[in-house]
Design an enzyme around this catalytic site. Structure first.
Site, PDB file in Angstrom:
ATOM      1  N   GLY A 240      -2.508  -6.262  -0.071  1.00 45.97           N
ATOM      2  CA  GLY A 240      -2.186  -7.580  -0.365  1.00 45.97           C
ATOM      3  C   GLY A 240      -0.780  -7.613  -1.060  1.00 45.97           C
ATOM      4  O   GLY A 240      -0.129  -8.544  -1.367  1.00 45.97           O
ATOM      5  N   GLU A 275      -6.106  -0.435  -0.019  1.00 42.19           N
ATOM      6  CA  GLU A 275      -5.687  -0.688   1.418  1.00 42.19           C
ATOM      7  C   GLU A 275      -4.429  -1.259   1.650  1.00 42.19           C
ATOM      8  O   GLU A 275      -4.099  -2.449   2.434  1.00 42.19           O
ATOM      9  CB  GLU A 275      -6.672  -1.638   2.288  1.00 42.19           C
ATOM     10  CG  GLU A 275      -8.120  -1.120   2.329  1.00 42.19           C
ATOM     11  CD  GLU A 275      -9.033  -2.308   2.719  1.00 42.19           C
ATOM     12  OE1 GLU A 275      -8.736  -3.135   2.912  1.00 42.19           O
ATOM     13  OE2 GLU A 275     -10.250  -1.948   2.926  1.00 42.19           O
ATOM     14  N   GLY A 277      -0.565  -2.240   2.909  1.00 45.72           N
ATOM     15  CA  GLY A 277       0.026  -1.951   4.349  1.00 45.72           C
ATOM     16  C   GLY A 277       1.565  -2.556   4.225  1.00 45.72           C
ATOM     17  O   GLY A 277       2.378  -1.395   4.158  1.00 45.72           O
ATOM     18  N   ARG A 278       1.918  -3.771   3.875  1.00 45.02           N
ATOM     19  CA  ARG A 278       3.221  -4.076   3.811  1.00 45.02           C
ATOM     20  C   ARG A 278       4.144  -3.334   2.843  1.00 45.02           C
ATOM     21  O   ARG A 278       5.372  -3.109   2.860  1.00 45.02           O
ATOM     22  CB  ARG A 278       3.157  -5.803   3.401  1.00 45.02           C
ATOM     23  CG  ARG A 278       4.560  -6.247   3.695  1.00 45.02           C
ATOM     24  CD  ARG A 278       4.385  -7.799   3.172  1.00 45.02           C
ATOM     25  NE  ARG A 278       3.179  -8.501   3.462  1.00 45.02           N
ATOM     26  CZ  ARG A 278       3.232  -9.056   4.625  1.00 45.02           C
ATOM     27  NH1 ARG A 278       4.377  -9.507   5.503  1.00 45.02           N
ATOM     28  NH2 ARG A 278       2.225  -9.931   4.721  1.00 45.02           N
ATOM     29  N   ARG A 315       7.163 -12.985  13.064  1.00 45.28           N
ATOM     30  CA  ARG A 315       6.852 -13.484  11.620  1.00 45.28           C
ATOM     31  C   ARG A 315       7.682 -14.850  11.420  1.00 45.28           C
ATOM     32  O   ARG A 315       7.158 -15.578  11.192  1.00 45.28           O
ATOM     33  CB  ARG A 315       7.148 -12.500  10.562  1.00 45.28           C
ATOM     34  CG  ARG A 315       6.617 -11.154  10.717  1.00 45.28           C
ATOM     35  CD  ARG A 315       6.297 -10.189   9.473  1.00 45.28           C
ATOM     36  NE  ARG A 315       5.874 -10.998   8.298  1.00 45.28           N
ATOM     37  CZ  ARG A 315       6.335 -11.533   7.585  1.00 45.28           C
ATOM     38  NH1 ARG A 315       7.526 -11.598   7.372  1.00 45.28           N
ATOM     39  NH2 ARG A 315       5.762 -11.938   6.688  1.00 45.28           N
ATOM     40  N   CYS A 344      12.917 -18.843  25.707  1.00 43.33           N
ATOM     41  CA  CYS A 344      13.033 -20.326  26.123  1.00 43.33           C
ATOM     42  C   CYS A 344      11.962 -21.159  25.434  1.00 43.33           C
ATOM     43  O   CYS A 344      11.287 -21.995  25.861  1.00 43.33           O
ATOM     44  CB  CYS A 344      12.819 -20.564  27.611  1.00 43.33           C
ATOM     45  SG  CYS A 344      14.121 -19.611  28.383  1.00 43.33           S
ATOM     46  N   GLU A 345      12.183 -21.033  23.977  1.00 34.35           N
ATOM     47  CA  GLU A 345      11.497 -22.004  23.242  1.00 34.35           C
ATOM     48  C   GLU A 345      12.161 -22.259  21.787  1.00 34.35           C
ATOM     49  O   GLU A 345      12.528 -21.142  21.598  1.00 34.35           O
ATOM     50  CB  GLU A 345       9.918 -21.959  22.970  1.00 34.35           C
ATOM     51  CG  GLU A 345       9.257 -20.745  22.496  1.00 34.35           C
ATOM     52  CD  GLU A 345       7.914 -20.839  22.364  1.00 34.35           C
ATOM     53  OE1 GLU A 345       7.436 -21.451  21.258  1.00 34.35           O
ATOM     54  OE2 GLU A 345       7.156 -20.564  23.264  1.00 34.35           O
ATOM     55  N   TYR A 373       4.139  -5.279  10.284  1.00 35.12           N
ATOM     56  CA  TYR A 373       4.015  -6.545  11.085  1.00 35.12           C
ATOM     57  C   TYR A 373       5.030  -7.119  11.858  1.00 35.12           C
ATOM     58  O   TYR A 373       5.481  -8.058  12.170  1.00 35.12           O
ATOM     59  CB  TYR A 373       3.525  -7.753  10.080  1.00 35.12           C
ATOM     60  CG  TYR A 373       2.406  -7.410   9.087  1.00 35.12           C
ATOM     61  CD1 TYR A 373       1.114  -6.795   9.636  1.00 35.12           C
ATOM     62  CD2 TYR A 373       2.490  -7.255   7.771  1.00 35.12           C
ATOM     63  CE1 TYR A 373       0.057  -6.625   8.976  1.00 35.12           C
ATOM     64  CE2 TYR A 373       1.661  -6.788   6.974  1.00 35.12           C
ATOM     65  CZ  TYR A 373       0.207  -6.582   7.736  1.00 35.12           C
ATOM     66  OH  TYR A 373      -0.729  -6.188   6.720  1.00 35.12           O
TER      67      TYR A 373
HETATM   68  N1  LLP Z   1      -6.968  -5.091   4.175  1.00 32.15           N
HETATM   69  C1  LLP Z   1      -7.336  -5.956   4.901  1.00 32.15           C
HETATM   70  C2  LLP Z   1      -8.821  -6.059   5.116  1.00 32.15           C
HETATM   71  C3  LLP Z   1      -6.372  -6.861   5.399  1.00 32.15           C
HETATM   72  O1  LLP Z   1      -7.018  -7.716   6.202  1.00 32.15           O
HETATM   73  C4  LLP Z   1      -5.104  -6.655   5.230  1.00 32.15           C
HETATM   74  C5  LLP Z   1      -4.065  -7.470   5.935  1.00 32.15           C
HETATM   75  C6  LLP Z   1      -4.806  -5.336   4.448  1.00 32.15           C
HETATM   76  C7  LLP Z   1      -5.660  -4.703   4.085  1.00 32.15           C
HETATM   77  C8  LLP Z   1      -3.307  -5.119   4.358  1.00 32.15           C
HETATM   78  O2  LLP Z   1      -2.525  -6.457   3.609  1.00 32.15           O
HETATM   79  P1  LLP Z   1      -1.011  -5.980   2.929  1.00 32.15           P
HETATM   80  O3  LLP Z   1      -1.108  -4.957   1.971  1.00 32.15           O
HETATM   81  O4  LLP Z   1      -0.150  -5.504   4.200  1.00 32.15           O
HETATM   82  O5  LLP Z   1      -0.578  -7.233   2.570  1.00 32.15           O
HETATM   83  N2  LLP Z   1       0.910 -10.509  10.105  1.00 32.15           N
HETATM   84  C9  LLP Z   1       0.839 -11.054   8.615  1.00 32.15           C
HETATM   85  C10 LLP Z   1       0.214 -10.201   7.652  1.00 32.15           C
HETATM   86  C11 LLP Z   1      -1.406 -10.256   8.029  1.00 32.15           C
HETATM   87  C12 LLP Z   1      -2.225  -9.308   7.047  1.00 32.15           C
HETATM   88  C13 LLP Z   1      -3.521  -9.205   7.675  1.00 32.15           C
HETATM   89  N3  LLP Z   1      -4.361  -8.458   6.873  1.00 32.15           N
HETATM   90  C14 LLP Z   1       2.290 -11.056   8.257  1.00 32.15           C
HETATM   91  O6  LLP Z   1       3.175 -10.684   9.273  1.00 32.15           O
HETATM   92  O7  LLP Z   1       2.574 -11.639   7.143  1.00 32.15           O
END
Ligand code: LLP
Length: 420
Positions: A240, A275, A277-278, A315, A344-345, A373
């Protein structure tokens, strides 16, 4: 800090010119930097070093490209997966099954069974119903599923509503108010080794305070569960942490996050899992695109029509997200532009009234912070196919995902005989 910087006036990924990649591979194309991925992985691990040796499970959904996963696997990362497809990718990248965590509210029986087949390290159970199913599947094999119960702490993560996951009205986890009861029921089932709790309250968090509140609730729950005789050995604190999408934007640092976790988890005496990601992948990628044409007229600034579109990078259209846009070879001139794709939108708009490098037809530009993402959320809308992905490593690069053109997608379709 990332490794997309100019050398001799041309934007490079590490030591490779983006002009060269565009010439060789075509545009649009996602370009990732191995050095940046590794830098982020190290910074995050370093920030958590006071916590012993936690499991860092990269959220595969952020960037599931096999080469990206391989880079992170070599950094000792595991994987947080949310589908059978992501699980297969994590394994294909060499992630040890024991370092794989399976999250997600809608795991099917087939996916739960796949997790058992592969002997993954942890299922994060999102409901009593799911827990019962998992326990029954494991018991039928004479096995025990390793699991944590994901709780919903009802905390406002203060992020975009579509990526907030820890409020009572969100579909994720078991409400904290029912957590003790649910834990007791599931922990007693054959086939289940329920050994801890998990949370994830949302993504792109720009404020640590909601995390602090949520972690305190987790700590209280761990105490309560232990006081009723449960053995708690694992806590998964999710991902997150947000990243800067605009030059100069300041977000909580991994070090501040690490300090918060250390404070909040004092005395828990558990194996922690994270966990991210981003944070790892976001600024390790750009979407390289070419200007198709500059269309003037209308009331506002000109439309800078690029060859990337909302199907390649969703995004902005989906969340109104900002991505910095820079020329690959800036002249020093600026322009005001509405940056749009060919779809086309009107939703296919990357930026409105944007002050950016001046660009003309044929020039190259990048959308920054597209490593998370980005490609993973692509679609083939308007029959545009899927863009290629490239990984740069020092002075070399490789195409790590082929461009899938509209023809290849059409090849998977057929007209039944009875329509001929
Ligand atoms: N763990 C779980 C259970 C999650 O659902 C997520 C993200 C993460 C970890 C990783 O979160 P991060 O560290 O990346 O914030 N598509 C959206 C983001 C969706 C995130 C969904 N869950 C965007 O482009 O902003």
């Amino acid at each position: 800090m990332d490794h997309f910087q100019p050398t001799d006036g041309v934007l490079h990924a590490e030591q490779v010119s983006l002009e060269k990649i565009a010439a060789d591979v075509g545009t649009p194309v996602y370009v990732y930097s191995r050095a940046t991925l590794e830098r982020h992985a190290k910074i995050f691990r370093e920030a958590l070093s006071p916590l012993g040796d936690p499991l860092i499970a990269f959220a595969v959904k952020a960037n599931p490209n096999l080469a990206v996963l391989k880079v992170l696997q070599r950094q000792g990362f595991g994987a947080d997966v949310v589908s059978g497809g992501e699980l297969m990718r994590a394994l294909a990248a060499g992630m040890p099954p024991g370092k794989i965590v399976f999250s997600g509210v809608g795991k099917t029986d087939a996916e739960l069974s796949l997790g058992l087949d592969k002997a993954i390290g942890q299922f994060n159970i999102e409901s009593r119903e799911e827990g019962r199913e998992l326990a029954a599947l494991a018991a039928a094999r004479g096995e025990e599923a390793q699991a944590c119960l994901r709780i919903n702490p009802d905390v406002d993560a203060k992020t975009h509503a579509k990526i907030s996951t820890g409020k009572a009205e969100n579909k994720f986890g078991v409400p904290l108010t029912h957590a003790r009861e649910a834990f007791a029921e599931l922990a007693a089932l054959d086939g289940m080794n329920l050994r801890g709790v998990a949370i994830h309250i949302g993504s792109q968090l720009g404020d640590l305070e909601p995390l602090e509140t949520a972690f305190a609730k987790v700590g209280k729950l761990v105490d309560d569960l232990r006081s009723t005789g449960h053995t708690i050995t694992h806590v998964d604190l999710g991902g997150g942490l947000g990243v800067p999408y605009r030059k100069g934007e300041i977000l909580p640092s991994p070090a501040e996050y690490g300090e918060l976790v250390a404070r909040a988890s004092k005395g828990w005496d558990v194996q922690l899992t994270f966990e991210p990601g981003r944070l790892i992948a976001g600024n390790a990628g750009v979407l390289l695109t070419r200007v198709v044409r500059v269309k003037r007229g209308g009331n506002g600034p000109p439309f800078l029509i690029v060859d990337a579109a909302m199907n390649d990078l969703a995004r902005p259209a989906l969340y109104g997200a900002w991505h910095d846009f820079d020329a690959v070879k800036p002249t020093g001139e600026r322009m005001m532009a509405n940056i749009v794709g060919p779809i086309c939108e009107t939703g296919d708009t990357f930026a409105t009234d944007r002050d950016c490098d001046a660009l003309a037809a044929g020039d190259l530009g990048v959308f920054r912070t597209a490593g998370a993402y980005g490609a993973t959320m692509a679609s083939s809308y308007n029959s545009r196919g899927f863009v290629a992905e490239v990984l740069v490593d020092g002075d070399k690069y490789a195409v790590v995902a082929d461009r899938i053109d509209a023809g290849a997608i059409m090849d998977a379709e057929r007209v039944p005989d009875w329509l001929e």
